[in-house]
Design a protein around this motif. Structure first.
Motif, PDB file in Angstrom:
ATOM      1  N   ALA A 189     -21.669 -67.121  86.534  1.00 58.85           N
ATOM      2  CA  ALA A 189     -21.086 -68.266  87.295  1.00 58.85           C
ATOM      3  C   ALA A 189     -19.571 -68.315  87.164  1.00 58.85           C
ATOM      4  CB  ALA A 189     -21.765 -69.308  86.883  1.00 58.85           C
ATOM      5  N   LEU A 190     -19.284 -68.233  86.013  1.00 59.86           N
ATOM      6  CA  LEU A 190     -17.758 -68.283  85.771  1.00 59.86           C
ATOM      7  C   LEU A 190     -16.820 -67.139  86.455  1.00 59.86           C
ATOM      8  CD1 LEU A 190     -17.534 -69.535  81.894  1.00 59.86           C
ATOM      9  CD2 LEU A 190     -16.870 -70.769  83.725  1.00 59.86           C
ATOM     10  N   SER A 191     -17.480 -65.998  86.426  1.00 61.05           N
ATOM     11  CA  SER A 191     -16.890 -64.549  86.907  1.00 61.05           C
ATOM     12  C   SER A 191     -16.758 -64.876  88.384  1.00 61.05           C
ATOM     13  CB  SER A 191     -17.810 -63.382  86.529  1.00 61.05           C
ATOM     14  OG  SER A 191     -17.247 -62.283  87.019  1.00 61.05           O
ATOM     15  N   HIS A 192     -17.790 -65.308  88.948  1.00 59.35           N
ATOM     16  CA  HIS A 192     -17.745 -65.503  90.426  1.00 59.35           C
ATOM     17  C   HIS A 192     -16.830 -66.615  90.703  1.00 59.35           C
ATOM     18  CE1 HIS A 192     -20.623 -62.622  91.554  1.00 59.35           C
ATOM     19  NE2 HIS A 192     -21.530 -63.321  90.471  1.00 59.35           N
ATOM     20  N   ARG A 196     -13.832 -66.111  93.384  1.00 63.32           N
ATOM     21  CA  ARG A 196     -13.590 -67.003  94.585  1.00 63.32           C
ATOM     22  C   ARG A 196     -12.575 -67.716  94.691  1.00 63.32           C
ATOM     23  NH1 ARG A 196     -18.093 -68.071  97.891  1.00 63.32           N
ATOM     24  NH2 ARG A 196     -17.554 -70.098  98.443  1.00 63.32           N
ATOM     25  N   SER A 197     -11.843 -67.985  93.522  1.00 62.87           N
ATOM     26  CA  SER A 197     -10.448 -68.638  93.548  1.00 62.87           C
ATOM     27  C   SER A 197      -9.326 -67.670  93.735  1.00 62.87           C
ATOM     28  CB  SER A 197     -10.114 -69.116  91.805  1.00 62.87           C
ATOM     29  OG  SER A 197      -9.793 -68.122  91.215  1.00 62.87           O
ATOM     30  N   GLY A 198      -9.454 -66.458  93.802  1.00 66.00           N
ATOM     31  CA  GLY A 198      -8.259 -65.868  94.236  1.00 66.00           C
ATOM     32  C   GLY A 198      -7.197 -65.569  93.385  1.00 66.00           C
ATOM     33  N   LEU A 199      -7.130 -66.277  92.210  1.00 62.10           N
ATOM     34  CA  LEU A 199      -6.245 -66.237  91.112  1.00 62.10           C
ATOM     35  C   LEU A 199      -6.156 -64.878  90.349  1.00 62.10           C
ATOM     36  CD1 LEU A 199      -6.276 -69.830  90.078  1.00 62.10           C
ATOM     37  CD2 LEU A 199      -4.583 -68.726  91.788  1.00 62.10           C
ATOM     38  N   PRO A 200      -5.140 -64.449  90.062  1.00 63.37           N
ATOM     39  CA  PRO A 200      -5.270 -63.281  88.717  1.00 63.37           C
ATOM     40  C   PRO A 200      -5.834 -63.904  87.496  1.00 63.37           C
ATOM     41  CG  PRO A 200      -3.254 -63.402  90.025  1.00 63.37           C
ATOM     42  CD  PRO A 200      -3.901 -64.354  90.470  1.00 63.37           C
ATOM     43  N   LEU A 201      -6.429 -63.124  86.654  1.00 63.38           N
ATOM     44  CA  LEU A 201      -7.007 -63.601  85.433  1.00 63.38           C
ATOM     45  C   LEU A 201      -5.905 -64.044  84.590  1.00 63.38           C
ATOM     46  CD1 LEU A 201      -9.479 -63.739  83.682  1.00 63.38           C
ATOM     47  CD2 LEU A 201      -8.683 -61.593  82.423  1.00 63.38           C
ATOM     48  N   ARG A 203      -3.195 -65.607  85.601  1.00 65.64           N
ATOM     49  CA  ARG A 203      -2.672 -66.784  86.238  1.00 65.64           C
ATOM     50  C   ARG A 203      -4.050 -68.354  86.048  1.00 65.64           C
ATOM     51  NH1 ARG A 203       0.482 -70.911  87.051  1.00 65.64           N
ATOM     52  NH2 ARG A 203       0.216 -71.975  88.739  1.00 65.64           N
ATOM     53  N   LEU A 204      -5.056 -67.783  86.097  1.00 68.12           N
ATOM     54  CA  LEU A 204      -6.354 -68.761  85.813  1.00 68.12           C
ATOM     55  C   LEU A 204      -6.209 -69.131  84.494  1.00 68.12           C
ATOM     56  CD1 LEU A 204      -8.776 -70.037  86.826  1.00 68.12           C
ATOM     57  CD2 LEU A 204     -10.065 -67.859  86.042  1.00 68.12           C
ATOM     58  N   ALA A 205      -5.940 -68.264  83.661  1.00 62.92           N
ATOM     59  CA  ALA A 205      -6.091 -68.414  81.970  1.00 62.92           C
ATOM     60  C   ALA A 205      -4.784 -69.635  81.895  1.00 62.92           C
ATOM     61  CB  ALA A 205      -5.929 -67.472  81.025  1.00 62.92           C
ATOM     62  N   ASP A 206      -3.508 -69.119  82.487  1.00 61.72           N
ATOM     63  CA  ASP A 206      -2.616 -69.937  82.230  1.00 61.72           C
ATOM     64  C   ASP A 206      -2.673 -71.485  82.811  1.00 61.72           C
ATOM     65  OD1 ASP A 206      -0.990 -68.096  81.048  1.00 61.72           O
ATOM     66  OD2 ASP A 206       0.186 -67.443  82.944  1.00 61.72           O
ATOM     67  N   LYS A 207      -3.319 -71.524  84.021  1.00 62.83           N
ATOM     68  CA  LYS A 207      -3.434 -73.167  84.363  1.00 62.83           C
ATOM     69  C   LYS A 207      -4.497 -73.853  83.678  1.00 62.83           C
ATOM     70  CE  LYS A 207      -3.935 -73.619  88.803  1.00 62.83           C
ATOM     71  NZ  LYS A 207      -4.642 -74.025  90.122  1.00 62.83           N
ATOM     72  N   ALA A 208      -5.460 -72.872  82.862  1.00 61.84           N
ATOM     73  CA  ALA A 208      -6.745 -73.517  82.191  1.00 61.84           C
ATOM     74  C   ALA A 208      -5.938 -73.931  80.823  1.00 61.84           C
ATOM     75  CB  ALA A 208      -7.806 -72.633  81.912  1.00 61.84           C
ATOM     76  N   ARG A 232     -11.915 -76.689  81.667  1.00 62.31           N
ATOM     77  CA  ARG A 232     -10.454 -76.486  81.898  1.00 62.31           C
ATOM     78  C   ARG A 232     -10.530 -75.243  82.906  1.00 62.31           C
ATOM     79  NH1 ARG A 232      -7.533 -76.059  75.974  1.00 62.31           N
ATOM     80  NH2 ARG A 232      -7.624 -78.216  75.528  1.00 62.31           N
ATOM     81  N   ILE A 233     -11.455 -74.207  82.905  1.00 60.06           N
ATOM     82  CA  ILE A 233     -11.395 -73.119  83.887  1.00 60.06           C
ATOM     83  C   ILE A 233     -11.774 -73.548  85.115  1.00 60.06           C
ATOM     84  CG2 ILE A 233     -12.760 -70.861  84.298  1.00 60.06           C
ATOM     85  CD1 ILE A 233     -12.753 -70.430  81.362  1.00 60.06           C
ATOM     86  N   ALA A 234     -12.908 -74.482  85.046  1.00 56.12           N
ATOM     87  CA  ALA A 234     -13.445 -75.176  86.247  1.00 56.12           C
ATOM     88  C   ALA A 234     -12.177 -75.828  87.130  1.00 56.12           C
ATOM     89  CB  ALA A 234     -14.395 -76.209  86.461  1.00 56.12           C
ATOM     90  N   LYS A 235     -11.499 -76.632  86.480  1.00 54.65           N
ATOM     91  CA  LYS A 235     -10.369 -77.402  86.966  1.00 54.65           C
ATOM     92  C   LYS A 235      -9.360 -76.551  87.512  1.00 54.65           C
ATOM     93  CE  LYS A 235     -11.261 -81.792  84.432  1.00 54.65           C
ATOM     94  NZ  LYS A 235     -10.644 -82.896  83.631  1.00 54.65           N
ATOM     95  N   ALA A 236      -8.913 -75.539  86.810  1.00 55.81           N
ATOM     96  CA  ALA A 236      -7.953 -74.470  87.236  1.00 55.81           C
ATOM     97  C   ALA A 236      -8.291 -73.854  88.319  1.00 55.81           C
ATOM     98  CB  ALA A 236      -7.775 -73.538  85.939  1.00 55.81           C
ATOM     99  N   ALA A 237      -9.559 -73.812  88.684  1.00 55.01           N
ATOM    100  CA  ALA A 237     -10.060 -72.855  89.961  1.00 55.01           C
ATOM    101  C   ALA A 237     -10.410 -73.892  90.962  1.00 55.01           C
ATOM    102  CB  ALA A 237     -11.332 -72.112  89.628  1.00 55.01           C
ATOM    103  N   ASP A 238     -10.117 -75.345  90.712  1.00 55.02           N
ATOM    104  CA  ASP A 238     -10.201 -76.056  91.758  1.00 55.02           C
ATOM    105  C   ASP A 238     -11.606 -76.421  92.208  1.00 55.02           C
ATOM    106  OD1 ASP A 238      -7.571 -76.595  92.037  1.00 55.02           O
ATOM    107  OD2 ASP A 238      -7.419 -75.385  93.645  1.00 55.02           O
ATOM    108  N   ARG A 239     -12.400 -76.355  91.302  1.00 55.80           N
ATOM    109  CA  ARG A 239     -14.013 -76.548  91.326  1.00 55.80           C
ATOM    110  C   ARG A 239     -14.380 -77.819  90.348  1.00 55.80           C
ATOM    111  NH1 ARG A 239     -18.132 -73.380  94.314  1.00 55.80           N
ATOM    112  NH2 ARG A 239     -19.880 -74.384  93.706  1.00 55.80           N
ATOM    113  N   THR A 240     -15.531 -78.551  90.680  1.00 57.14           N
ATOM    114  CA  THR A 240     -16.049 -79.655  89.807  1.00 57.14           C
ATOM    115  C   THR A 240     -16.475 -79.164  88.602  1.00 57.14           C
ATOM    116  OG1 THR A 240     -16.313 -80.784  91.855  1.00 57.14           O
ATOM    117  CG2 THR A 240     -17.529 -81.429  90.055  1.00 57.14           C
ATOM    118  N   PRO A 241     -16.051 -79.576  87.461  1.00 59.29           N
ATOM    119  CA  PRO A 241     -16.554 -78.958  86.216  1.00 59.29           C
ATOM    120  C   PRO A 241     -18.369 -79.198  86.241  1.00 59.29           C
ATOM    121  CG  PRO A 241     -14.668 -80.304  85.706  1.00 59.29           C
ATOM    122  CD  PRO A 241     -14.967 -80.160  87.328  1.00 59.29           C
TER     123      PRO A 241
END
Length: 361
Positions: A189-192, A196-201, A203-208, A232-241
């Motif tokens: 689920a985290l991988s998908h 779907r976020s379209g963010l490089p890994l 960039r996603l880690a920095d936002k989280a 943190r990862i969910a919020k960084a990808a604009d997803r509901t935790p």
């Protein structure tokens, strides 16, 4: 003791218990296997004894769980309706291959500890004895164990300060295979979500506010995340935790905190979040593909299921029938009983219409 000397008898026999040599008795009958009744009794007791676990048994079990989790991720990636990024299947396959190589190394050493010979192992594996001894040496096994222990995190703390609000009690004990599958579902689920976020890994880690290497290990099921990391990862990808809450609890063997009779809004949100989490873990298949697998779905339920998979709130979700909910869970590779429990809670929380006394005249 059987006679140990004979003037002109056959060659001496070797006792498999003590290793001493002896000659069979002059009298007829079946030749003895052991040199004495004491060795024979000791051998009988040894055969009846419960085998003790070897030094490699626990590690073999842990590696087996990792293999199962990675195989689940590879299977999910292969069944996606849309192709994954080119490097992801390769990365998953290489990680699975590494685990399988480690498993074979430790399995060979454990077989030797349990009394197998190199000849026995050569009958199973297509290689010469000298090649097997070099490939699966004790030094090689020690290197594998050191490397895996260095990569392995400590036992996950399920009730840390950050997680007190989401973990309240242990769930019933699950088998190692089931636990590996649940952890694989969370990682999938985290991988998908990342895809779907379209963010490089990075960039996603920095936002989280997490390290890129740590996030990579979470997506590859090499580490078991705390709830804070998932949030943190969910919020960084604009997803509901909350979409990951049920998956996280299943992976960690806990149950979420919830009141016995939650309000309708909370029960509805929990049901929909569980569906969305299963949808993510299954690779986010298209709504039409999911409907094709839900054979019990009535025509009037199709818009509800489509909205449930593609929108945030579906107030009429409680109108779905029980058999449709079970079929939906199966179509998303989830546990029907698990989703049904959420559906039952939602049914009991649906507000019932009330009629005032004045309506009766």
């Amino acid at each position: 003791m059987y006679p140990t000397t004979r003037a002109d008898g056959p060659r001496p026999r070797t006792c498999p218990r003590c290793g001493g040599e002896f000659f069979r008795n002059i009298r007829g009958g079946r030749p003895p296997t052991y040199c004495s009744s004491r060795c024979r009794s000791a051998a009988f007791r040894a055969r009846r004894a419960v085998p003790q676990p070897t030094a490699y048994a626990h590690e073999l079990s842990l590696i087996g769980q990792s293999v199962a989790a990675r195989a689940s991720l590879v299977s999910r990636a292969a069944s996606l309706g849309q192709p994954a990024p080119p490097a992801d299947p390769l990365r998953a396959g290489l990680a699975l291959q590494r685990d399988l190589d480690d498993y074979l190394t430790i399995a060979v050493r454990e077989a030797l500890e349990r009394g197998a010979s190199w000849s026995d192992i050569a009958e199973v594996m297509p290689a010469g004895i000298s090649s097997l001894k070099s490939r699966f040496s004790a030094a090689r096994a020690a290197h594998v164990l050191r490397a895996r222990r260095a990569r392995r995190p400590g036992a996950p703390s399920l009730l840390t300060d950050e997680d007190q609000a989401v973990a309240v009690e242990r769930a019933p004990a699950a088998s190692a295979q089931d636990r590996a599958a649940e952890r694989g579902a969370l990682a999938s689920a985290l991988s998908h979500l990342h895809r779907r976020s379209g963010l490089p890994l990075r960039r996603l880690a920095d936002k989280a506010d997490l390290s890129a290497s740590y996030v990579y290990r979470l997506l590859a099921a090499e580490r078991f995340p705390s709830w804070t990391a998932v949030e943190r990862i969910a919020k960084a990808a604009d997803r509901t935790p909350a979409d990951f809450l049920d998956l996280w609890h299943r992976a960690h063997g806990t149950t979420p905190a919830q009141p016995e009779k939650p309000p309708h809004e909370e029960a509805l949100a929990a049901f929909q979040a569980t569906v969305r989490g299963l949808h993510l873990a299954a690779g986010c298949p298209a709504a039409d593909d999911v409907l094709d697998k839900v054979a019990t779905c009535a025509r009037w339920e199709e818009p509800l299921l489509t909205a449930l998979l593609t929108t945030t709130t579906v107030p009429q979700a409680h109108l779905l029938r029980e058999e449709t909910v079970a079929a939906l869970a199966a179509a998303l590779c989830g546990d029907p009983a698990r989703l049904k429990a959420r559906w039952d809670t939602l049914q009991h929380a649906v507000p019932r219409p009330t009629v005032s006394a004045g309506a009766f005249g």
